[in-house]
Design a protein around this motif. Structure first.
Motif, PDB file in Angstrom:
ATOM      1  N   ASP A 222     114.721 -43.084  20.869  1.00 44.45           N
ATOM      2  CA  ASP A 222     113.923 -43.120  22.221  1.00 44.45           C
ATOM      3  C   ASP A 222     112.579 -42.747  22.325  1.00 44.45           C
ATOM      4  N   THR A 223     112.253 -41.979  21.414  1.00 39.66           N
ATOM      5  CA  THR A 223     110.817 -41.401  21.254  1.00 39.66           C
ATOM      6  C   THR A 223     109.910 -42.535  20.705  1.00 39.66           C
ATOM      7  N   GLU A 224     108.779 -42.886  21.642  1.00 37.64           N
ATOM      8  CA  GLU A 224     107.826 -43.871  21.235  1.00 37.64           C
ATOM      9  C   GLU A 224     106.982 -43.278  20.009  1.00 37.64           C
ATOM     10  N   SER A 225     106.813 -44.166  19.178  1.00 35.73           N
ATOM     11  CA  SER A 225     105.763 -44.003  18.184  1.00 35.73           C
ATOM     12  C   SER A 225     104.299 -43.982  18.396  1.00 35.73           C
ATOM     13  N   ILE A 226     103.688 -43.110  18.388  1.00 37.32           N
ATOM     14  CA  ILE A 226     102.256 -43.048  19.079  1.00 37.32           C
ATOM     15  C   ILE A 226     101.049 -42.829  17.981  1.00 37.32           C
ATOM     16  N   THR A 227     100.034 -43.252  18.075  1.00 39.04           N
ATOM     17  CA  THR A 227      98.781 -42.849  17.198  1.00 39.04           C
ATOM     18  C   THR A 227      97.944 -41.830  18.087  1.00 39.04           C
ATOM     19  N   PHE A 228      97.413 -40.987  17.323  1.00 36.41           N
ATOM     20  CA  PHE A 228      96.408 -40.184  17.932  1.00 36.41           C
ATOM     21  C   PHE A 228      95.134 -40.595  18.031  1.00 36.41           C
ATOM     22  N   ALA A 229      94.534 -40.596  19.272  1.00 36.78           N
ATOM     23  CA  ALA A 229      93.242 -41.375  19.480  1.00 36.78           C
ATOM     24  C   ALA A 229      92.130 -40.304  20.068  1.00 36.78           C
ATOM     25  N   GLU A 230      90.820 -40.701  19.695  1.00 33.93           N
ATOM     26  CA  GLU A 230      89.706 -39.787  19.924  1.00 33.93           C
ATOM     27  C   GLU A 230      89.626 -39.468  21.454  1.00 33.93           C
ATOM     28  N   ASP A 231      89.246 -38.011  21.757  1.00 38.85           N
ATOM     29  CA  ASP A 231      89.176 -37.872  22.830  1.00 38.85           C
ATOM     30  C   ASP A 231      90.412 -37.209  23.635  1.00 38.85           C
ATOM     31  N   GLU A 232      91.446 -37.355  22.799  1.00 41.77           N
ATOM     32  CA  GLU A 232      92.630 -36.743  23.492  1.00 41.77           C
ATOM     33  C   GLU A 232      92.852 -35.505  23.158  1.00 41.77           C
ATOM     34  N   VAL A 233      93.578 -34.606  24.296  1.00 41.98           N
ATOM     35  CA  VAL A 233      93.945 -33.347  23.895  1.00 41.98           C
ATOM     36  C   VAL A 233      95.551 -33.107  23.817  1.00 41.98           C
ATOM     37  N   TYR A 234      96.172 -32.457  22.938  1.00 43.10           N
ATOM     38  CA  TYR A 234      97.356 -32.111  22.884  1.00 43.10           C
ATOM     39  C   TYR A 234      97.906 -30.673  23.005  1.00 43.10           C
ATOM     40  N   GLY A 235      98.978 -30.393  23.430  1.00 42.60           N
ATOM     41  CA  GLY A 235      99.532 -28.952  23.475  1.00 42.60           C
ATOM     42  C   GLY A 235     100.724 -28.966  22.412  1.00 42.60           C
ATOM     43  N   ILE A 236     100.484 -28.421  21.385  1.00 47.27           N
ATOM     44  CA  ILE A 236     101.648 -28.353  20.342  1.00 47.27           C
ATOM     45  C   ILE A 236     102.479 -27.110  20.219  1.00 47.27           C
ATOM     46  N   ASP A 237     103.847 -27.444  20.557  1.00 45.96           N
ATOM     47  CA  ASP A 237     104.759 -26.537  20.574  1.00 45.96           C
ATOM     48  C   ASP A 237     105.640 -26.431  19.495  1.00 45.96           C
ATOM     49  N   ILE A 238     105.561 -25.441  18.441  1.00 47.90           N
ATOM     50  CA  ILE A 238     106.348 -25.285  17.208  1.00 47.90           C
ATOM     51  C   ILE A 238     107.326 -24.386  17.459  1.00 47.90           C
ATOM     52  N   LEU A 239     108.729 -24.677  17.346  1.00 50.96           N
ATOM     53  CA  LEU A 239     109.587 -23.701  17.557  1.00 50.96           C
ATOM     54  C   LEU A 239     110.614 -23.686  16.460  1.00 50.96           C
TER      55      LEU A 239
END
Length: 396
Positions: A222-239
């Protein structure tokens, strides 16, 4: 007679999705979060009450954001404040623990040896920097963390460092998912099942592009495969969990952190529900909030029920891995600007290799190679890589 030469027209610059001014706001929020993290870690000591730490931390964020960007623009004051209420989650509590005075668990205090996850977020004009790190109460270089506590913290720190280097333009989300799992396995640990990291933009911390940790078959599908692109911002939560499978469940903690879901529309029927929803919009806007921030806790609890039931408000539930397991977390905010990945939050305040002693180490050569690279490639290295590509093409 020589012909007059004219300069070739320069190609039009591609419009930026985030401006330099936006990046400055993100970084200012990141600086505030780092200052608050330092203050909180100093007072996360044996005997400290978790509720007091959460209240104090929220106050620190409000004070920090209150001291910047105070000039009104065209008569309008800039919104700023909490982007995520302080939560302090201990041992096998995964996240979002921030009790109210009326909660049965409000008397919980920190004990020596507790594995403590501190989660903090601030925003300036809707540009949010969110950070989390893990500490162990009372640990020192003379008395370092050992055993499974050390394994899980080492696994989470290394997984965060690996993820940081893989969230780059052109890479895919599942590359991060798989690398985090592989890294955690080096310490016999597992990422917590189904935890999400999301794209961010102004007033949005849960955007549509997402990275999932340790998904089960259904979640992966159910999780869509995505490609990271320029000028995007992400909050990365590693648990990461020291448990066998990384599964977590809801227990008896009451939910206290909620967020308005801007994609849902519904006309609330009850007068109290409408009043509480209006207060939420005014005080928190698009960002998560703690029920503690609302005027009347009892009225707020009742008013939130209808809004949650119809999806207008979503809960951040407190979940737990099994007893006698530990969860470690590191969260960072990163921007993919044209010059390369840019960390908007600061490195962990507490973590140092000398404080955490595990008998296990990362053995995988590919992952070790990634860790040895700097986050942003230098111009000299980029030039060398391009020259090597050109030479290879000539030889072909």
């Amino acid at each position: 007679m020589a012909e007059a030469t004219t300069d070739a027209p320069k190609p039009a610059e591609k419009p930026r999705l985030i401006s330099e001014a936006d990046v400055t706001k993100y970084k200012t929020a990141g600086d505030i979060v780092n200052d608050v993290m330092k203050k909180l870690i100093e007072i996360c000591v044996e005997g400290a009450k978790i509720i007091d730490l959460c209240i104090e931390g929220d106050k620190f964020i409000e004070e920090g954001t209150g001291g910047v960007y105070n000039k009104a623009v065209k008569g309008v004051k800039m919104s700023k404040g909490l982007a995520f209420p302080i939560s302090i989650s201990v041992n096998n509590t995964v996240a979002h623990f921030s009790p109210l005075a009326s909660d049965p668990l409000s008397s919980q205090v920190l004990a020596k040896g507790d594995v403590v996850k501190v989660h903090i977020g601030a925003h300036i004009d809707g540009f949010a920097a969110i950070s989390a790190e893990t500490i162990v109460v009372g640990a020192s270089e003379q008395e370092p963390v050992t055993g499974r506590k050390a394994d899980v913290i080492k696994a989470a720190w290394h997984a965060a460092e690996i993820a940081m280097r893989l969230v780059k333009v052109g890479n895919k989300n599942f590359t991060v998912t798989d690398a985090v799992a592989k890294t955690a396995a080096a310490w016999d640990c597992k990422p917590v099942e189904g935890m999400l990291s999301c794209q961010q933009s102004q007033n949005v911390i849960d955007g549509k592009k997402r990275i999932i940790l340790n998904p089960n078959e259904t979640q992966r599908r159910d999780t869509e495969s995505i490609t990271f692109a320029e000028d995007e911002v992400y909050g990365i939560d590693i648990l990461i969990s020291s448990g066998e499978d990384g599964k977590a469940r809801i227990e008896d903690s009451r939910t206290t952190i909620y967020q308005k879901d801007s994609s849902v529309t519904y006309q609330l029927k009850m007068k109290n529900s409408r009043a509480v929803f209006s207060e939420v919009q005014k005080k928190a806007g698009a960002f998560p909030f703690n029920v503690r921030a609302l005027e009347d806790e009892k009225r707020a609890r009742l008013g939130l029920q209808e809004a949650v039931q119809h999806g207008l408000i979503k809960p951040y539930e407190v979940v737990y891995t099994p007893a006698n397991t530990f969860v470690a977390a590191f969260h960072f905010t990163i921007a993919l600007v044209p010059a390369g990945p840019l960390l908007l939050t600061h490195p962990p305040v507490w973590y140092k290799p000398g404080l955490v002693k595990s008998e296990k180490e990362l053995e995988d050569d590919e992952l070790k190679g990634l860790l040895s690279k700097s986050l942003r490639e230098s111009k000299k290295n980029k030039k060398k890589a391009k020259e090597a590509e050109g030479n290879a093409a000539d030889d072909a």
